[in-house]
Design an enzyme around this catalytic site. Structure first.
Site, short mmCIF file in Angstrom:
data_model
loop_
_atom_site.label_atom_id
_atom_site.label_comp_id
_atom_site.label_asym_id
_atom_site.label_seq_id
_atom_site.Cartn_x
_atom_site.Cartn_y
_atom_site.Cartn_z
N ASN A 131 0.86 -1.17 0.00
CA ASN A 131 0.00 0.00 0.00
C ASN A 131 0.91 1.23 0.00
OD1 ASN A 131 -1.82 2.03 0.50
ND2 ASN A 131 -2.34 1.36 2.58
N TRP A 132 1.01 1.85 -1.15
CA TRP A 132 1.95 2.97 -1.28
C TRP A 132 1.44 4.25 -0.64
CZ3 TRP A 132 4.12 2.93 -7.03
CH2 TRP A 132 4.85 1.74 -7.21
N LYS A 133 0.18 4.29 -0.31
CA LYS A 133 -0.44 5.50 0.27
C LYS A 133 -0.19 6.71 -0.64
CE LYS A 133 -0.12 3.26 4.69
NZ LYS A 133 -0.01 3.32 6.14
N GLU A 146 -6.78 4.64 7.81
CA GLU A 146 -6.57 6.07 7.54
C GLU A 146 -7.80 6.67 6.86
OE1 GLU A 146 -2.80 5.70 5.52
OE2 GLU A 146 -1.94 4.96 7.39
N HIS A 199 -9.47 1.12 4.79
CA HIS A 199 -8.20 1.33 5.48
C HIS A 199 -8.41 2.27 6.67
CE1 HIS A 199 -4.13 2.58 6.38
NE2 HIS A 199 -3.77 1.44 5.82
N GLY A 217 2.27 2.14 10.78
CA GLY A 217 3.20 3.25 10.64
C GLY A 217 3.88 3.66 11.93
N SER A 253 3.35 -2.27 10.30
CA SER A 253 4.80 -2.29 10.54
C SER A 253 5.46 -3.63 10.21
CB SER A 253 5.12 -1.87 11.98
OG SER A 253 4.65 -0.55 12.21
N GLU A 307 -5.54 -5.11 10.50
CA GLU A 307 -4.52 -4.09 10.73
C GLU A 307 -4.80 -3.34 12.03
OE1 GLU A 307 -2.47 -2.86 6.85
OE2 GLU A 307 -4.25 -1.62 7.03
N GLY A 359 2.82 -1.15 4.27
CA GLY A 359 2.86 0.28 3.98
C GLY A 359 4.29 0.72 3.74
N GLY A 360 4.89 1.30 4.76
CA GLY A 360 6.24 1.90 4.65
C GLY A 360 7.25 1.03 3.92
P1 PGA Z 1 2.77 0.17 7.67
O1 PGA Z 1 1.32 0.39 7.02
O2 PGA Z 1 3.31 -1.11 7.10
O3 PGA Z 1 3.56 1.37 7.27
O4 PGA Z 1 2.57 0.07 9.15
C1 PGA Z 1 0.44 -0.68 6.82
C2 PGA Z 1 -0.84 -0.17 6.22
O5 PGA Z 1 -1.23 0.97 6.51
O6 PGA Z 1 -1.50 -0.87 5.43
#
Ligand code: PGA
Length: 241
Positions: free
Chosen positions: A9-11, A96, A94, A164, A204, A158, A225-226
């Site tokens: 997930n590149w956000k 966010e 998600h 994050g 994470s 999640e 994500g990251g």
């Molecule tokens: P993260 O994000 O790996 O940076 O914790 C995961 C996500 O939001 O899907």
């Protein structure tokens, strides 16, 4: 055996040139062929990613979509728009989107898209030992769907406190929740569906902890994500199975 899946997930990251570069680097990595790999760039980079990844096993997903077919929804994107650029998978729910844009699950509709459906508790809810109830409530919208719809559903647990933050759920915490989710599916449908549904863990995940988390019996992969923004890290996670 269930599919093993790793999705990046590149956000809100990567412009056109950065997308090209990251995908080029990703294509150079040798990836475990038995793992299904997805990347989810921003809307504006979807066509480009589809084009660049044509002929590779890597699939492209969108990060969100609107449940409506068309109409007065300024700034939104529909399922048919995504399908039109060759995208057939979408991340929905998600945390966010839920926390920053007050999105709820209510808009979930079958649009012939494959869904990566995200859910998970916040830190306070876990501290109060409410995490199972929270997850059950978040999944309720899916349990209204006919069994057939589950062919197109990938779950992604999640825990919000792990996204994050650098803090990961322990493999045991992930396993415990994934087993709970399978039980919920069994109670709402049947055991064969419960055994079939792919449940990813997100929060994470990095090269140093992926193997431990993926080794859990009910964890079928990760939503990353990251660490998905660096090709070598993402490849190491794919290869952690
Ligand atoms: P993260 O994000 O790996 O940076 O914790 C995961 C996500 O939001 O899907």
């Amino acid at each position: 055996m269930r599919n093993q899946i790793v999705a990046g997930n590149w956000k809100m990251n990567n412009t056109t040139s950065e997308t090209e570069q990251l995908l080029n680097e990703l294509e150079k990595q040798s990836l475990n062929q038995s793992v299904k790999v997805y990347v989810a760039p921003a809307f504006t980079q979807l066509s480009q990613a589809v084009r660049q990844l044509e002929g590779t096993p890597i699939k492209v997903a969108a990060q969100n979509m609107n449940a409506a077919a068309s109409g007065a929804h300024t700034g939104e994107i529909s399922a048919s728009m995504l399908q039109g650029v060759g995208v057939h998978t979408v991340i929905l729910g998600h945390s966010e989107r839920r926390s920053l844009y007050a999105e709820t699950n209510d808009s979930l509709k079958d649009k012939e898209m494959e869904l990566i459906f995200c859910f998970g508790e916040e830190l306070e809810q876990r501290k109060e030992n409410n995490h199972f109830e929270v997850v059950r409530a978040q999944l309720a919208v899916l349990f209204e769907l006919p069994e057939k719809a589950w062919d197109q559903i990938i779950l992604a647990y999640e825990p919000v406190w792990a996204i994050g933050t650098g803090e990961t759920a322990s493999p045991e915490q992930a396993q415990e929740m994934h087993a709970f989710i399978r039980k919920e599916i069994e109670e709402n449908y049947n055991s064969s569906l419960a055994e079939k549904v792919v449940i990813l863990y997100g929060g994470s995940v990095k090269p140093s902890n992926a193997q431990e988390i993926f080794s859990m019996k009910d964890v079928d992969g990760g939503l990353i994500g990251g660490a998905s923004l660096k090709a070598s890290d993402f490849a190491a996670i794919v290869n952690a199975f």
